[in-house]
Design a protein around this motif. Structure first.
Motif, PDB file in Angstrom:
ATOM      1  N   UNK A 287       0.834  -1.183   0.022  1.00  0.00           N
ATOM      2  CA  UNK A 287       0.015  -0.102  -0.227  1.00  0.00           C
ATOM      3  C   UNK A 287       0.764   1.250  -0.060  1.00  0.00           C
ATOM      4  N   UNK A 288       2.169   1.089   0.158  1.00  0.00           N
ATOM      5  CA  UNK A 288       3.136   2.347   0.250  1.00  0.00           C
ATOM      6  C   UNK A 288       3.956   2.286  -0.892  1.00  0.00           C
ATOM      7  N   UNK A 289       3.567   1.699  -2.078  1.00  0.00           N
ATOM      8  CA  UNK A 289       4.185   1.729  -3.338  1.00  0.00           C
ATOM      9  C   UNK A 289       4.746   0.535  -3.692  1.00  0.00           C
ATOM     10  N   UNK A 290       5.886   0.439  -4.436  1.00  0.00           N
ATOM     11  CA  UNK A 290       6.558  -0.719  -4.608  1.00  0.00           C
ATOM     12  C   UNK A 290       7.343  -1.290  -3.248  1.00  0.00           C
ATOM     13  N   UNK A 291       6.986  -2.495  -2.950  1.00  0.00           N
ATOM     14  CA  UNK A 291       7.470  -3.005  -1.685  1.00  0.00           C
ATOM     15  C   UNK A 291       9.179  -2.941  -1.612  1.00  0.00           C
ATOM     16  N   UNK A 292       9.724  -2.426  -0.726  1.00  0.00           N
ATOM     17  CA  UNK A 292      11.133  -2.266  -0.575  1.00  0.00           C
ATOM     18  C   UNK A 292      11.596  -2.981   0.638  1.00  0.00           C
ATOM     19  N   UNK A 293      12.695  -3.799   0.414  1.00  0.00           N
ATOM     20  CA  UNK A 293      13.556  -4.064   1.555  1.00  0.00           C
ATOM     21  C   UNK A 293      14.233  -3.213   2.482  1.00  0.00           C
ATOM     22  N   UNK A 294      14.243  -3.357   3.924  1.00  0.00           N
ATOM     23  CA  UNK A 294      14.868  -2.400   4.664  1.00  0.00           C
ATOM     24  C   UNK A 294      15.358  -3.162   5.851  1.00  0.00           C
ATOM     25  N   UNK A 295      16.204  -2.544   6.480  1.00  0.00           N
ATOM     26  CA  UNK A 295      16.813  -3.048   7.687  1.00  0.00           C
ATOM     27  C   UNK A 295      16.693  -2.259   8.794  1.00  0.00           C
ATOM     28  N   UNK A 296      16.159  -2.594  10.080  1.00  0.00           N
ATOM     29  CA  UNK A 296      16.003  -1.811  11.337  1.00  0.00           C
ATOM     30  C   UNK A 296      16.710  -2.401  12.264  1.00  0.00           C
ATOM     31  N   UNK A 297      17.719  -1.749  13.050  1.00  0.00           N
ATOM     32  CA  UNK A 297      18.273  -2.230  14.184  1.00  0.00           C
ATOM     33  C   UNK A 297      17.539  -1.521  15.396  1.00  0.00           C
ATOM     34  N   UNK A 298      17.265  -2.626  16.415  1.00  0.00           N
ATOM     35  CA  UNK A 298      16.359  -2.277  17.419  1.00  0.00           C
ATOM     36  C   UNK A 298      16.727  -2.760  18.682  1.00  0.00           C
ATOM     37  N   UNK A 299      16.343  -2.716  19.925  1.00  0.00           N
ATOM     38  CA  UNK A 299      16.614  -3.227  20.970  1.00  0.00           C
ATOM     39  C   UNK A 299      16.731  -4.822  20.833  1.00  0.00           C
ATOM     40  N   UNK A 300      17.335  -5.507  21.619  1.00  0.00           N
ATOM     41  CA  UNK A 300      17.709  -7.028  21.249  1.00  0.00           C
ATOM     42  C   UNK A 300      16.432  -7.858  21.683  1.00  0.00           C
ATOM     43  N   UNK A 301      15.591  -7.525  22.421  1.00  0.00           N
ATOM     44  CA  UNK A 301      14.574  -8.459  23.086  1.00  0.00           C
ATOM     45  C   UNK A 301      13.239  -7.875  22.530  1.00  0.00           C
ATOM     46  N   UNK A 302      12.223  -8.734  22.538  1.00  0.00           N
ATOM     47  CA  UNK A 302      10.881  -8.560  22.215  1.00  0.00           C
ATOM     48  C   UNK A 302      10.768  -8.067  20.797  1.00  0.00           C
ATOM     49  N   UNK A 303      11.574  -8.542  19.697  1.00  0.00           N
ATOM     50  CA  UNK A 303      11.306  -8.444  18.333  1.00  0.00           C
ATOM     51  C   UNK A 303      10.480  -9.090  17.825  1.00  0.00           C
ATOM     52  N   UNK A 304       9.381  -8.628  17.139  1.00  0.00           N
ATOM     53  CA  UNK A 304       8.351  -9.511  16.470  1.00  0.00           C
ATOM     54  C   UNK A 304       8.877 -10.686  15.610  1.00  0.00           C
ATOM     55  N   UNK A 305       7.946 -11.705  15.560  1.00  0.00           N
ATOM     56  CA  UNK A 305       8.416 -12.799  14.649  1.00  0.00           C
ATOM     57  C   UNK A 305       8.212 -12.536  13.430  1.00  0.00           C
TER      58      UNK A 305
END
Length: 354
Positions: free
Chosen positions: A315-333
């Motif tokens: 819905x945001x246009x052509x899908x894009x692969x991105x990487x996010x660096x987030x705190x190590x715990x509680x990451x969504x599956x």
């Protein structure tokens, strides 16, 4: 008071290949200046020129205002008042710790020499090892001895060439902290060569980032990280997501919403570099608004952080692969839908020709 080390318009090469192209660098007294850059960019060559191990093809070098190279002057290394420390501690195997430290003090009165050795043994926490030989020391202890030996003659400038790169990760962290504490105590001007951006951010008061024989940006660690001069500088200090687009009005449309492009004319092609740590992931819309969202593809634990692979929603246009660096715990599956909040301070937009 003059700066500790000033290099102006330095050119140097080997045979037909020019390695340094008009480099200028100033290192302040009592500060740690990091020469940072990828392998082969010329940073170690610049350090060798400052030490007097080689002579520049053009340009001048001054130490505390004294001309030591250029304009027909070539002061030898032993008369420049510089200390040198390399990746290899290069201790004398047949000398004790105390004798290694005192090696550069030969010719001084015995009482003064002994006083200086004792002071450095205490400063470097080597008192219990004073009579030990190098082969009995750990890698970190050897580096502390090498540092104390380099500081013994009280150099005007201390030059360090990748001094921590030969140590394993855990030992490197500890040794860096110990050595910087020593350097902060003695307040000697330091020029440190490294290829590790994290090390430069951690240790330096001032960073000069090199690329292909030139300094592309210099300033405080915060300035280089927060206000990079070009895409190379931005990407050198950590992972980024690159999105190429055109400015529309005062912003750039992207799968993460409009990105500010203040100061860049509408219609200009640009490269948007979004730091991995700029993105915060939420389980639902942020502030009740349907903003940018994506599907989690995978997540890899890095210790204190996790690196999350995302695919933006169609819905945001052509899908894009991105990487996010987030705190190590509680990451969504994997497969979970997440909404993305972007910190605009960690988004850098450059004209595509930059």
């Amino acid at each position: 008071m003059p700066d500790a080390l000033v290099l102006e318009g330095i050119h140097h090469g080997y045979g037909e290949a020019e390695v340094l192209h008009g480099v200028s660098l100033t290192a302040a007294g009592g500060a740690i200046t990091c020469l940072l850059g990828p392998s082969g960019c010329g940073k170690s060559t610049l350090l060798r020129l400052a030490a007097g191990l080689e002579a520049p093809a053009a340009g001048t070098i001054r130490i505390e205002g004294e001309l030591v190279a250029g304009e027909g002057v070539a002061v030898p290394p032993e008369r420049r008042g510089v200390g040198l420390l390399f990746q290899d501690a290069a201790l004398f195997p047949h000398l004790t710790v105390a004798d290694n430290i005192g090696f550069g003090l030969r010719g001084q009165p015995a009482a003064e020499r002994a006083r200086r050795i004792e002071a450095l043994l205490g400063l470097a926490r080597l008192g219990s090892l004073r009579d030990s030989y190098p082969h009995l020391l750990s890698g970190g202890e050897q580096q502390r001895v090498a540092l104390a030996r380099a500081l013994a003659p009280q150099p005007r400038v201390l030059l360090l060439d990748e001094p921590f790169s030969g140590l394993d990760t855990q030992l490197r962290h500890g040794v860096r902290g110990e050595m910087v504490a020593i350097l902060r105590t003695v307040r000697t001007a330091v020029v440190l060569v490294t290829h590790d951006p994290e090390e430069a951010l951690l240790l330096a008061d001032h960073i000069a980032l090199m690329r292909a024989g030139r300094i592309v940006q210099s300033g405080t660690p915060a300035a280089l990280y927060r206000q990079p001069a070009d895409p190379f500088v931005a990407a050198f200090f950590g992972g980024v997501n690159r999105i190429e687009a055109r400015v529309c009005g005062a912003s750039v449309p992207s799968p993460l919403g409009p990105l500010s492009a203040q100061g860049i004319a509408s219609g200009t092609p640009v490269a948007c570099l979004i730091r991995e740590e700029a993105m915060t992931l939420h389980a639902g819309p942020v502030n009740g608004e349907a903003g940018p969202h994506a599907i989690v593809q995978s997540a890899r634990l890095l210790g204190g952080a996790s690196l999350v692979d995302l695919l933006t929603h169609p819905s945001r246009g052509v899908p894009r692969h991105l990487q996010a660096r987030v705190p190590g715990f509680g990451v969504p599956p994997p497969g979970a839908e997440v909404w993305i909040e972007v910190d605009p301070r960690l988004v850098h937009v450059f004209p595509a020709t930059a």
